[in-house]
Structure formats: structure tokens, C-alpha cells
Write a protein that holds these residues in place. Structure first.
Motif, PDB file in Angstrom:
ATOM      1  N   ASP A 166       5.665   6.275   8.448  1.00 22.83           N
ATOM      2  CA  ASP A 166       4.555   6.832   7.673  1.00 22.83           C
ATOM      3  C   ASP A 166       3.671   5.753   7.055  1.00 22.83           C
ATOM      4  N   GLN A 167       4.034   4.483   7.234  1.00 20.80           N
ATOM      5  CA  GLN A 167       3.261   3.392   6.653  1.00 20.80           C
ATOM      6  C   GLN A 167       3.218   2.218   7.633  1.00 20.80           C
ATOM      7  N   LEU A 168       2.015   1.642   7.822  1.00 22.37           N
ATOM      8  CA  LEU A 168       1.857   0.467   8.662  1.00 22.37           C
ATOM      9  C   LEU A 168       1.542  -0.725   7.777  1.00 22.37           C
ATOM     10  N   MET A 169       2.493  -1.657   7.674  1.00 21.02           N
ATOM     11  CA  MET A 169       2.305  -2.854   6.875  1.00 21.02           C
ATOM     12  C   MET A 169       1.709  -3.933   7.761  1.00 21.02           C
ATOM     13  N   ILE A 170       0.436  -4.229   7.561  1.00 25.55           N
ATOM     14  CA  ILE A 170      -0.279  -5.225   8.355  1.00 25.55           C
ATOM     15  C   ILE A 170      -0.119  -6.564   7.648  1.00 25.55           C
ATOM     16  N   GLY A 179       2.688 -15.209  -2.410  1.00 24.62           N
ATOM     17  CA  GLY A 179       2.773 -16.641  -2.169  1.00 24.62           C
ATOM     18  C   GLY A 179       4.230 -17.055  -2.020  1.00 24.62           C
ATOM     19  N   ARG A 180       4.434 -18.300  -1.704  1.00 24.60           N
ATOM     20  CA  ARG A 180       5.788 -18.822  -1.558  1.00 24.60           C
ATOM     21  C   ARG A 180       6.146 -19.688  -2.761  1.00 24.60           C
ATOM     22  N   PRO A 181       7.418 -19.715  -3.135  1.00 26.49           N
ATOM     23  CA  PRO A 181       8.561 -19.032  -2.522  1.00 26.49           C
ATOM     24  C   PRO A 181       8.558 -17.543  -2.861  1.00 26.49           C
ATOM     25  N   LEU A 182       9.227 -16.748  -2.015  1.00 24.80           N
ATOM     26  CA  LEU A 182       9.288 -15.305  -2.217  1.00 24.80           C
ATOM     27  C   LEU A 182      10.405 -14.969  -3.203  1.00 24.80           C
ATOM     28  N   THR A 183      10.101 -15.145  -4.475  1.00 23.21           N
ATOM     29  CA  THR A 183      11.076 -14.845  -5.514  1.00 23.21           C
ATOM     30  C   THR A 183      11.190 -13.336  -5.714  1.00 23.21           C
ATOM     31  N   ASP A 184      12.267 -12.906  -6.365  1.00 19.91           N
ATOM     32  CA  ASP A 184      12.441 -11.481  -6.644  1.00 19.91           C
ATOM     33  C   ASP A 184      11.270 -10.934  -7.439  1.00 19.91           C
ATOM     34  N   GLU A 185      10.769 -11.733  -8.375  1.00 18.48           N
ATOM     35  CA  GLU A 185       9.641 -11.274  -9.199  1.00 18.48           C
ATOM     36  C   GLU A 185       8.417 -11.001  -8.335  1.00 18.48           C
ATOM     37  N   ARG A 186       8.151 -11.877  -7.369  1.00 24.42           N
ATOM     38  CA  ARG A 186       6.989 -11.690  -6.499  1.00 24.42           C
ATOM     39  C   ARG A 186       7.184 -10.522  -5.546  1.00 24.42           C
ATOM     40  N   LEU A 187       8.432 -10.247  -5.187  1.00 20.31           N
ATOM     41  CA  LEU A 187       8.708  -9.170  -4.236  1.00 20.31           C
ATOM     42  C   LEU A 187       8.784  -7.796  -4.880  1.00 20.31           C
ATOM     43  N   ASP A 188       8.878  -7.736  -6.205  1.00 18.27           N
ATOM     44  CA  ASP A 188       9.034  -6.443  -6.876  1.00 18.27           C
ATOM     45  C   ASP A 188       7.904  -5.475  -6.527  1.00 18.27           C
ATOM     46  N   GLY A 189       6.668  -5.984  -6.506  1.00 18.60           N
ATOM     47  CA  GLY A 189       5.536  -5.115  -6.186  1.00 18.60           C
ATOM     48  C   GLY A 189       5.615  -4.568  -4.780  1.00 18.60           C
ATOM     49  N   LEU A 190       6.059  -5.400  -3.838  1.00 19.54           N
ATOM     50  CA  LEU A 190       6.192  -4.949  -2.454  1.00 19.54           C
ATOM     51  C   LEU A 190       7.318  -3.934  -2.324  1.00 19.54           C
ATOM     52  N   ARG A 191       8.409  -4.155  -3.040  1.00 15.65           N
ATOM     53  CA  ARG A 191       9.524  -3.196  -2.989  1.00 15.65           C
ATOM     54  C   ARG A 191       9.071  -1.808  -3.445  1.00 15.65           C
ATOM     55  N   GLU A 192       8.223  -1.772  -4.459  1.00 15.66           N
ATOM     56  CA  GLU A 192       7.716  -0.477  -4.925  1.00 15.66           C
ATOM     57  C   GLU A 192       6.910   0.226  -3.837  1.00 15.66           C
ATOM     58  N   LEU A 193       6.176  -0.549  -3.037  1.00 12.43           N
ATOM     59  CA  LEU A 193       5.313   0.036  -2.016  1.00 12.43           C
ATOM     60  C   LEU A 193       6.077   0.514  -0.784  1.00 12.43           C
ATOM     61  N   VAL A 194       7.283  -0.003  -0.563  1.00 16.08           N
ATOM     62  CA  VAL A 194       8.052   0.410   0.617  1.00 16.08           C
ATOM     63  C   VAL A 194       9.189   1.363   0.277  1.00 16.08           C
ATOM     64  N   THR A 195       9.514   1.499  -1.006  1.00 13.32           N
ATOM     65  CA  THR A 195      10.611   2.381  -1.392  1.00 13.32           C
ATOM     66  C   THR A 195      10.291   3.827  -1.019  1.00 13.32           C
ATOM     67  N   GLY A 196      11.237   4.477  -0.369  1.00 15.43           N
ATOM     68  CA  GLY A 196      11.057   5.868   0.021  1.00 15.43           C
ATOM     69  C   GLY A 196      10.154   6.075   1.216  1.00 15.43           C
ATOM     70  N   ARG A 197       9.753   4.997   1.867  1.00 14.35           N
ATOM     71  CA  ARG A 197       8.859   5.090   3.028  1.00 14.35           C
ATOM     72  C   ARG A 197       9.557   4.547   4.269  1.00 14.35           C
ATOM     73  N   VAL A 198       9.040   4.930   5.440  1.00 13.13           N
ATOM     74  CA  VAL A 198       9.432   4.292   6.690  1.00 13.13           C
ATOM     75  C   VAL A 198       8.257   3.412   7.089  1.00 13.13           C
ATOM     76  N   SER A 199       8.407   2.113   6.909  1.00  9.04           N
ATOM     77  CA  SER A 199       7.306   1.162   7.054  1.00  9.04           C
ATOM     78  C   SER A 199       7.489   0.297   8.291  1.00  9.04           C
ATOM     79  N   VAL A 200       6.423   0.162   9.076  1.00  3.50           N
ATOM     80  CA  VAL A 200       6.420  -0.698  10.258  1.00  3.50           C
ATOM     81  C   VAL A 200       5.653  -1.967   9.932  1.00  3.50           C
ATOM     82  N   LEU A 201       6.259  -3.131  10.187  1.00  2.18           N
ATOM     83  CA  LEU A 201       5.594  -4.402   9.985  1.00  2.18           C
ATOM     84  C   LEU A 201       4.957  -4.843  11.290  1.00  2.18           C
ATOM     85  N   VAL A 202       3.651  -5.157  11.256  1.00  4.81           N
ATOM     86  CA  VAL A 202       2.955  -5.686  12.422  1.00  4.81           C
ATOM     87  C   VAL A 202       2.164  -6.907  11.996  1.00  4.81           C
TER      88      VAL A 202
END
Length: 314
Positions: free
Chosen positions: A82-86, A144-167
């Protein structure tokens, strides 16, 4: 379906991985990653056991591509997302807006919600790319790098509960993101060629894995007939790095849907306008509204579909 490898299908029943083969009665129809299937036989998941896929459930969505823009034969890459992560790097390799446009066309055609994920912001700023895509209402996240947990928190919110395809093209950090969100994945990570500026294809096949902390679910794998699928934390599907993305199977009207910022100008066109001929109403409108680059991208897609010029995903 979590993975397909030489006639063997990796599926999940709850937290149990089951290997299966396709039942002969299913014929030549393809089964792809993301398909929800029904299994019979040995579904214990034990060593050297093999179940059978006897039914493929109706798909809610299908991400497709063609070999090139002049080939109308489509190939389904992933089902039931249901989600395309470009994923697009801001540098090393440099951004390729026309490839982003192609992914947007494919997302809208498949009924997937696009999410623009800009990586390597430690090497370059996102302002130019965001200026091009913010007017379209495309959601985005900058990492940006490094991919710390703090930086990834926003992305986790966007993929939680979704079926996301990375392209994305090779080298932009898809597998790095996949490994960061699903540490058990251990996807191979490559480097960008210093001469060509292109990445190596480190992921050779699509792979679906459940995000950590999800409750048991059949997800995009298999389940016995009549077994209910429970809610899940979400799934990620990684795909091989792509340098091109054929759109020969998508109509010109659906190509235009990926350019909603040009819709106002297109309304001034004559009925049946192909947006390629002389006198197209978009010419004057784009010049007045600073949208000539977007119009050029649209026309490159339309021309390559018609075989009028080579596909340019750069």
C-alpha cells in the motif's frame, strides 16, 4: 509470499517460515512477493519439509513494470503493498528526478501511496529536490548518516502498519535502510563506483520481512485455508536496485496523473491533446508558472512510451 527462489516459495504462517512449491493445478500463473496464498501439506516449517501453494488470494494492488517503454507487456514485481518508498540519495550517486517521476507514475497506477525518502543528507542538502516535489503533496523524509535510532524514528512511524515497497537505483541506501529497520534481514550492502557514479546491484531478488514488534500474522506470506490474518506491525519489501523502469503498460492519461501540478495547464489543451504536438496548451502555461522542467519530464516519459526517443531515467 516473502521470497521466490528457483521454484521455491518462502512463506510465513505467524512467526513460522514455511517453504512451498506451486501446485500443478495453478498452471503457469506467476506468484510474486507479497501475494497472500493458501497452503496444504507439511506446514510445520521443519528442515527439508515442503508445503504446496494451492490458491493465490485476489490482489489488492500490483506494482508493475515493463521491459522498456515500447513493450506493453507488464510484469508484476510486488503484490498487496500500500506504500511505495522511493529511495533517492542526495549525492553519491546524484539524484535522478526523471527516475523518481517514473516511480511516481508506477505508484499512482498501482494505487500505492508514494513516500520520498532522501538519503545521505550529510553529503548534500535536500532543498532542490523538495522544491520540485513538495508542490505535488508527496510525503517525504530526509535522512543523514549515521542512521541512529533517533533519525530512524520518523521513518518507523511512516512504515508502521503498512506494507511498504522500497525502490531506487543501486547505491542509494535501500538495503542499508532495510537492515536498519529489520536488523535480522542482513541484506548485502554495496558501494558506488567512483568512475561511473552508479551503484552495484547488491539485492538480486525481492524480499519481504515483518517489522520488529509485529504481532503474529500471515502477512504477505501464506496461511492455511480459512485461517484469519491478524493485525501486524508492518512489512517491508526490498527490491533489486533499478537503473530503469519501463512504463509501456501504462496509458498516457495515467502518466499525466503523476504530474498533478500540470493538471491546471492541461485543462487548457484541446480535447485529445497528446501533450507532444505543436500548439499544446501546456507550453504557454508552463512558461508562465515556472514549470518547464516538469513539462519536459512529462514529455520525455510520453515520447519514450511512443518509442520516439530512448528512455532517459537520469
Amino acid at each position: 509470499m516473502a521470497a521466490v527462489d528457483r521454484g521455491r516459495y518462502r512463506t510465513w504462517i505467524g512467526d513460522r517460515e514455511v517453504t512451498a512449491m506451486k501446485a500443478r493445478e495453478l498452471g503457469r500463473g506467476s506468484i510474486v512477493v507479497g501475494d497472500r496464498v493458501s497452503l496444504i501439506g507439511d506446514v510445520s516449517g521443519g528442515h527439508d519439509t515442503l508445503a504446496r501453494v494451492v490458491r493465490v488470494q485476489p490482489r489488492t494492488s500490483a506494482l508493475r513494470r515493463s521491459a522498456d517503454d515500447t513493450d506493453p507487456v507488464e510484469r508484476v514485481i510486488v503484490a498487496n503493498a500500500d506504500q511505495l518508498m522511493i529511495v533517492c540519495a542526495l549525492a553519491d550517486p546524484p539524484p535522478r528526478p526523471r527516475l523518481i517521476d517514473r516511480f511516481l507514475v508506477a505508484a499512482y497506477d498501482a494505487g500505492l501511496e508514494p513516500l520520498l525518502c532522501l538519503t545521505k543528507s550529510d553529503l548534500a542538502g535536500p532543498e532542490e529536490i523538495l522544491a520540485a516535489y513538495d508542490p505535488l503533496g508527496v510525503r517525504h523524509i530526509v535522512l543523514g548518516r549515521p542512521l541512529t535510532d533517533e533519525r530512524l524514528d520518523g521513518l518507523r512511524e511512516l512504515v508502521t502498519g503498512r506494507v511498504s515497497v522500497l525502490v531506487g537505483q543501486s547505491g542509494v541506501g535501500k538495503s542499508t535502510l532495510f537492515n536498519a529497520l529489520v536488523p535480522a534481514a542482513d541484506r548485502a550492502i554495496g558501494e558506488v563506483n567512483a568512475v561511473t557514479g552508479r551503484g552495484r546491484h547488491t539485492s538480486s531478488s525481492a524480499l519481504a520481512l515483518r517489522l520488529p514488534s509485529g504481532s503474529g500474522s500471515a502477512g504477505p506470506g501464506g496461511h492455511p485455508p480459512d485461517a484469519p490474518a491478524n493485525p501486524t506491525q508492518g512489512w517491508l519489501i526490498d527490491t533489486p536496485g533499478l537503473r530503469s523502469f519501463g512504463l509501456g503498460h501504462i496509458s498516457a492519461a495515467n502518466v499525466l496523473r503523476a504530474f498533478p501540478d500540470l493538471a491546471e495547464g492541461a485543462a487548457a489543451c484541446q480535447p485529445g491533446c497528446s501533450h507532444l504536438e505543436e500548439g499544446c496548451g501546456l507550453d504557454e502555461w508552463a512558461a508562465e508558472h515556472g514549470a518547464t522542467a516538469r513539462l519536459d519530464s512529462l514529455r520525455r516519459l510520453l515520447r519514450s512510451r511512443e518509442g520516439l526517443e530512448p528512455a532517459d531515467a537520469g
